[in-house]
Motif scaffolding. Structure first.
Motif, short mmCIF file in Angstrom:
data_model
loop_
_atom_site.label_atom_id
_atom_site.label_comp_id
_atom_site.label_asym_id
_atom_site.label_seq_id
_atom_site.Cartn_x
_atom_site.Cartn_y
_atom_site.Cartn_z
N UNK A 218 0.81 -1.22 0.00
CA UNK A 218 0.00 0.00 0.00
C UNK A 218 0.84 1.26 0.00
N UNK A 219 0.47 2.21 -0.81
CA UNK A 219 1.16 3.50 -0.86
C UNK A 219 0.23 4.64 -0.44
N UNK A 220 -1.01 4.28 -0.08
CA UNK A 220 -1.99 5.31 0.32
C UNK A 220 -2.95 4.74 1.35
N UNK A 221 -3.61 5.65 2.09
CA UNK A 221 -4.61 5.23 3.08
C UNK A 221 -5.97 5.13 2.41
N UNK A 222 -6.57 3.97 2.47
CA UNK A 222 -7.91 3.81 1.88
C UNK A 222 -8.94 3.48 2.93
N UNK A 223 -10.12 3.05 2.49
CA UNK A 223 -11.21 2.64 3.40
C UNK A 223 -11.95 1.50 2.73
N UNK A 224 -12.78 0.84 3.50
CA UNK A 224 -13.71 -0.11 2.90
C UNK A 224 -15.07 0.55 2.79
N UNK A 225 -15.39 1.00 1.58
CA UNK A 225 -16.67 1.66 1.31
C UNK A 225 -17.46 0.86 0.28
N UNK A 226 -17.31 -0.48 0.31
CA UNK A 226 -17.92 -1.30 -0.75
C UNK A 226 -19.42 -1.51 -0.54
N UNK A 227 -20.13 -1.66 -1.66
CA UNK A 227 -21.55 -2.05 -1.65
C UNK A 227 -21.59 -3.57 -1.82
N UNK A 228 -22.66 -4.21 -1.33
CA UNK A 228 -22.76 -5.66 -1.54
C UNK A 228 -23.61 -5.97 -2.77
N UNK A 229 -23.40 -7.18 -3.29
CA UNK A 229 -24.18 -7.66 -4.43
C UNK A 229 -25.66 -7.75 -4.07
N UNK A 230 -25.93 -8.08 -2.79
CA UNK A 230 -27.33 -8.13 -2.32
C UNK A 230 -28.00 -6.77 -2.47
N UNK A 231 -27.26 -5.73 -2.10
CA UNK A 231 -27.82 -4.38 -2.20
C UNK A 231 -27.98 -3.97 -3.66
N UNK A 232 -26.97 -4.29 -4.47
CA UNK A 232 -27.04 -3.94 -5.89
C UNK A 232 -28.21 -4.65 -6.56
N UNK A 233 -28.52 -5.87 -6.10
CA UNK A 233 -29.65 -6.62 -6.66
C UNK A 233 -30.96 -5.85 -6.43
N UNK A 234 -31.10 -5.28 -5.24
CA UNK A 234 -32.29 -4.46 -4.96
C UNK A 234 -32.28 -3.24 -5.86
N UNK A 235 -31.10 -2.64 -6.03
CA UNK A 235 -30.97 -1.46 -6.87
C UNK A 235 -31.38 -1.71 -8.31
N UNK A 236 -31.01 -2.88 -8.85
CA UNK A 236 -31.38 -3.22 -10.23
C UNK A 236 -32.90 -3.32 -10.36
N UNK A 237 -33.51 -3.98 -9.39
CA UNK A 237 -34.97 -4.13 -9.44
C UNK A 237 -35.65 -2.76 -9.36
N UNK A 238 -35.11 -1.88 -8.53
CA UNK A 238 -35.68 -0.53 -8.39
C UNK A 238 -35.49 0.26 -9.68
N UNK A 239 -34.30 0.12 -10.25
CA UNK A 239 -33.99 0.87 -11.47
C UNK A 239 -34.89 0.45 -12.63
N UNK A 240 -35.30 -0.82 -12.64
CA UNK A 240 -36.18 -1.29 -13.72
C UNK A 240 -37.50 -0.53 -13.77
N UNK A 241 -37.88 0.06 -12.63
CA UNK A 241 -39.16 0.82 -12.67
C UNK A 241 -38.99 2.26 -12.21
N UNK A 242 -37.81 2.81 -12.47
CA UNK A 242 -37.57 4.17 -12.00
C UNK A 242 -38.53 5.19 -12.63
N UNK A 243 -38.89 4.99 -13.89
CA UNK A 243 -39.77 5.97 -14.53
C UNK A 243 -41.10 6.08 -13.77
N UNK A 244 -41.59 4.93 -13.38
CA UNK A 244 -42.85 4.88 -12.61
C UNK A 244 -42.67 5.57 -11.25
N UNK A 245 -41.53 5.34 -10.61
CA UNK A 245 -41.29 5.92 -9.28
C UNK A 245 -41.16 7.45 -9.36
N UNK A 246 -40.44 7.92 -10.37
CA UNK A 246 -40.28 9.37 -10.55
C UNK A 246 -41.64 10.01 -10.87
N UNK A 247 -42.43 9.34 -11.72
CA UNK A 247 -43.76 9.88 -12.05
C UNK A 247 -44.64 9.95 -10.82
#
Ligand code: PLP
Length: 369
Positions: A218-247
């Motif tokens: 390591x040459x720099x200080x980082x963090x663990x700011x990762x998202x999980x696949x479980x969360x992204x799975x929810x995000x994909x489902x939400x994104x599929x109907x974003x037009x409806x949600x925005x409306x």
């Protein structure tokens, strides 16, 4: 009781999360993460997406991409969430505050140039409660003074400025997918950019600054700011109907506008001619001359079964920053007034017309008796 927010979770969310569980892809590798990054970036008109653990860490990573020197300045609205100021302070920089526009409650673009100094590195416009900032003057100033634009679009999924999506208008943009945001992953966030270097830097900052050439070196200080696949799975489902949600959000906004417009003492949200407001939260401001502040009004509404939330308190009024010697003698009259007099009404995606009628009736009773 009518809640301020309830998320709308459907069968698709359940199906995709189940797929993660059944296949064992439950951590921060897996197909949904990449898909979510690509699709969200494309939706906003950006090239690269970096999924992260929440909106606050998205802002930290965005500021991290700038490699601030101690004392470097980032201009932002005082009327915002503390995450914006924290990101700059954690990177050794200094937040420089600007008052709000009294019409849209977003950063007052006419007051930004006065705040530019030789130390200014970036401007952080925040699209407030679903209404976009006036981006053109900000883009012009950024060009003139060579500043990076970091958009905080956490409250503006699907909102537009002159026909272009919020989150696609700056150099780096940040989103939150917290449960009350227009699309949610429970907790989650994303950094978007068109810049390949920022994209790589963001990915490195998200994941402990591992190097590609030598693992565990390591040459720099980082963090663990990762998202999980479980969360992204929810995000994909939400994104599929974003037009409806925005409306649905826009329908809620327009319905409130219609039902509240004749009630005295209320200042309602607007939609500038150049904007598409997504009414993330439907905010109202009580006229000061009414003799009641938002706190008193919220208490009365709660007695009538209507839950609300207060507006942000300006960064310049935060005790924690005063203790650090920041913003002590600064005053921003528009922000101070809307912070005192503003609150937002139930705005969740499950809200019904009957509930909006009920809320409007209660508000009228309180303000006209
Ligand atoms: C919600 C929000 C954030 C923070 O997001 P979290 O996911 O809660 O950390 C940042 N900026 C704005 C404008 C927000 O509304």
């Amino acid at each position: 009781m009518i809640q301020v927010n309830e998320p709308l979770i459907g069968e698709k969310e359940l199906q995709y999360v189940t797929e993660c569980l059944k296949t064992g892809w439950i951590s921060s590798a897996g197909k949904f993460i990449k898909e979510f990054e690509e699709k969200w970036a494309a939706y906003c008109g950006m090239k690269y997406g970096v999924a992260v653990s929440n909106g606050t860490t998205a802002l930290q990573i965005a500021i991290g991409c700038l490699d601030l020197e101690p004392g470097d300045e980032v201009i932002m609205p005082t009327f915002t969430i503390i995450s914006c100021a924290l990101a700059v302070i954690y990177s050794g920089g200094k937040p420089v505050l600007v008052d709000s526009d009294p019409r849209t409650w977003t950063i007052d673009v006419s007051r930004v140039e006065d705040k530019v100094t030789s130390r200014t590195r970036a401007i952080m416009p925040v699209h407030i409660y679903g209404h976009p900032c006036d981006m053109k003057p900000i883009q012009e100033l950024a060009g003139k003074y060579k500043l990076v634009i970091i958009e905080d679009a956490a409250e503006a999924h699907g909102a537009e400025y002159k026909g272009r999506k919020c989150g696609g208008l700056g150099d780096i943009s940040c989103f939150s997918f917290y449960a009350n945001k227009i699309i949610t992953t429970g907790e989650g966030g994303m950094v978007l950019t068109n810049n390949e270097e920022y994209d790589e830097r963001a990915k490195s900052l998200r994941n402990l600054c591992f190097r590609n050439d030598r693992r565990f070196y390591h040459t720099e200080l980082g963090s663990n700011f990762r998202l999980t696949n479980l969360q992204a799975a929810i995000g994909i489902a939400q994104l599929e109907r974003i037009d409806e949600l925005v409306e649905k959000k826009r329908w809620i906004g327009h319905s409130y506008n219609e039902k509240l417009k004749d009630i005295p003492w209320l200042i309602l949200p607007i939609e500038e001619s150049w904007a598409k407001n997504v009414y993330w939260m439907y905010g109202i401001v009580l006229d000061e001359n009414m003799g009641m502040d938002a706190k008193g009004f919220a208490r009365r509404l709660l007695e009538h079964g209507v839950d609300t939330r207060p507006f942000f308190l300006g960064m310049h009024e935060q005790p924690v920053f005063h203790e650090m010697g920041l913003f002590r003698d600064e005053h921003y009259p528009v922000t101070e007034q809307i912070a005192r007099q503003g609150l937002y009404l139930p705005s969740g995606l499950t809200l019904t017309e009957d509930q909006i009628d009920e809320i409007a009736k209660r508000i009228k009773e309180i303000l006209t008796k």
